[in-house]
Design a protein around this motif. Structure first.
Motif, PDB file in Angstrom:
ATOM      1  N   ARG A 210      -0.229  -0.329  -1.371  1.00 23.04           N
ATOM      2  CA  ARG A 210      -1.615   0.074  -1.603  1.00 23.04           C
ATOM      3  C   ARG A 210      -2.608  -1.035  -1.278  1.00 23.04           C
ATOM      4  N   GLY A 211      -2.158  -2.111  -0.649  1.00 20.46           N
ATOM      5  CA  GLY A 211      -3.051  -3.230  -0.390  1.00 20.46           C
ATOM      6  C   GLY A 211      -3.493  -3.871  -1.703  1.00 20.46           C
ATOM      7  N   LEU A 212      -4.665  -4.461  -1.724  1.00 16.78           N
ATOM      8  CA  LEU A 212      -5.174  -5.101  -2.946  1.00 16.78           C
ATOM      9  C   LEU A 212      -5.633  -4.078  -3.984  1.00 16.78           C
ATOM     10  N   ASP A 213      -5.764  -2.829  -3.567  1.00 17.10           N
ATOM     11  CA  ASP A 213      -6.311  -1.786  -4.450  1.00 17.10           C
ATOM     12  C   ASP A 213      -5.187  -1.040  -5.172  1.00 17.10           C
ATOM     13  N   TYR A 214      -4.403  -1.765  -5.987  1.00 16.81           N
ATOM     14  CA  TYR A 214      -3.310  -1.100  -6.713  1.00 16.81           C
ATOM     15  C   TYR A 214      -3.579  -1.006  -8.211  1.00 16.81           C
ATOM     16  N   PHE A 215      -4.778  -1.374  -8.642  1.00 13.78           N
ATOM     17  CA  PHE A 215      -5.125  -1.277 -10.059  1.00 13.78           C
ATOM     18  C   PHE A 215      -5.832   0.046 -10.357  1.00 13.78           C
ATOM     19  N   LEU A 231      -3.755  -7.124 -17.834  1.00 13.04           N
ATOM     20  CA  LEU A 231      -3.782  -6.048 -18.820  1.00 13.04           C
ATOM     21  C   LEU A 231      -4.203  -4.716 -18.214  1.00 13.04           C
ATOM     22  N   ARG A 232      -4.464  -4.694 -16.924  1.00 14.04           N
ATOM     23  CA  ARG A 232      -4.926  -3.477 -16.245  1.00 14.04           C
ATOM     24  C   ARG A 232      -3.729  -2.658 -15.751  1.00 14.04           C
ATOM     25  N   PRO A 233      -3.615  -1.396 -16.138  1.00 16.64           N
ATOM     26  CA  PRO A 233      -2.530  -0.548 -15.615  1.00 16.64           C
ATOM     27  C   PRO A 233      -2.606  -0.414 -14.097  1.00 16.64           C
ATOM     28  N   CYS A 234      -1.453  -0.279 -13.474  1.00 22.92           N
ATOM     29  CA  CYS A 234      -1.366  -0.209 -12.014  1.00 22.92           C
ATOM     30  C   CYS A 234      -0.961   1.174 -11.539  1.00 22.92           C
ATOM     31  N   HIS A 235      -1.306   1.469 -10.297  1.00 21.81           N
ATOM     32  CA  HIS A 235      -0.718   2.605  -9.605  1.00 21.81           C
ATOM     33  C   HIS A 235       0.675   2.196  -9.139  1.00 21.81           C
ATOM     34  N   GLU A 236       1.546   3.158  -8.974  1.00 21.50           N
ATOM     35  CA  GLU A 236       2.876   2.859  -8.449  1.00 21.50           C
ATOM     36  C   GLU A 236       2.769   2.370  -7.011  1.00 21.50           C
ATOM     37  N   THR A 237       3.419   1.270  -6.728  1.00 20.04           N
ATOM     38  CA  THR A 237       3.407   0.742  -5.362  1.00 20.04           C
ATOM     39  C   THR A 237       4.583  -0.209  -5.183  1.00 20.04           C
ATOM     40  N   THR A 238       4.798  -0.629  -3.953  1.00 23.51           N
ATOM     41  CA  THR A 238       5.896  -1.531  -3.633  1.00 23.51           C
ATOM     42  C   THR A 238       5.350  -2.794  -2.968  1.00 23.51           C
TER      43      THR A 238
END
Length: 250
Positions: A210-215, A231-238
């Motif tokens: 997701r690049g830098l935009d995974y939060f 402390l910020r939840p993330c989107h699923e990514t690799t």
């Protein structure tokens, strides 16, 4: 003489156990860079336990454990160095949906050192306000880190319509701010860019799905994680980490 009392020693030992257990787990699935960090953390804790322990039988036990873990950590270091030398290093980190603890510092800090003078960022989505803030936070991490940064190269895509001027002014403001810290930001645009990767001049290359935009978006301005990205939840990514001898594209 150690100032650690029995309670403190027990706490140190209790902290060492999960760190070393995690190290072994990561080691078993070939996540060597992460396992090495955990081994080092656990070994440091066990050394403090050893220093504060008086019972000779227990000291012998801790010395053996420390020796075993240090031997494995050294083997991992040599393995990583060999793969780096051969240009074969590859590690994959999976960030689960809603996972926390993956700030830019946590993801990138193991690959930054004083030899890094130049960084290349290719990310098509440094366009909207929150994405500009993400890039700004990434730049802040680089400036604060151990590297002697001179230049950042950003390749991204144009924001369309009304957001174009906001993207331009935001990037130019970051550019001026970085200049105050002796860092040059070179900005380029491409309408066909799709890949997302970050390369450091010391040979490390990190690709994030997701690049830098995974939060994820914070729930509110006064919620934990609004400022502290750990402390910020993330989107699923690799996250895929490579090491090559030459990272600059020709």
């Amino acid at each position: 003489m150690s100032q650690d009392g029995p309670g403190a020693v027990a706490a140190l030992e209790s902290a060492a156990v999960p760190a070393l257990k995690r190290a072994v787990e990561l080691d078993s699935v070939s996540r060597f860079q992460e396992s090495l960090v955990c081994y080092q953390e656990g070994i440091d804790l066990l050394l403090r336990v050893l220093k504060a322990t008086k019972d000779e039988a227990k000291r012998a036990h801790y010395r053996q454990k420390i020796s075993d873990y240090m031997e494995r950590a050294e083997a991992i270091k040599k393995h990583i160095a060999k793969e780096k030398e051969e240009g074969k290093y590859h590690q994959q980190i999976k960030i689960e949906e809603n996972a926390t603890g993956f700030s830019y510092e946590k993801v990138f800090q193991d690959y930054l050192n004083e030899t890094v003078t130049e960084v290349w960022v290719e990310d098509p989505y440094i366009r909207h306000v929150h994405q500009l803030y993400n890039f700004l936070r990434f730049c802040e991490m680089l400036v604060k880190g151990p590297c002697k940064l001179k230049t950042i190269h950003l390749l991204t895509s144009y924001e369309e319509n009304s957001g174009k001027s906001q993207q331009k002014s935001g990037l130019e403001e970051i550019q001026r701010s970085l200049k105050n810290y002796g860092v040059t930001l070179n900005i380029s645009f491409s309408s066909s860019i799709h890949d997302r990767e970050i390369r450091f001049s010391n040979g490390w290359m990190i690709k994030i799905g997701r690049g830098l935009d995974y939060f994820k978006k914070p729930q509110g301005r006064f919620c934990l994680g609004y400022y502290d990205f750990d402390l910020r939840p993330c989107h699923e990514t690799t996250v895929d980490v490579f090491h090559t001898k030459h990272t600059k594209k020709t």
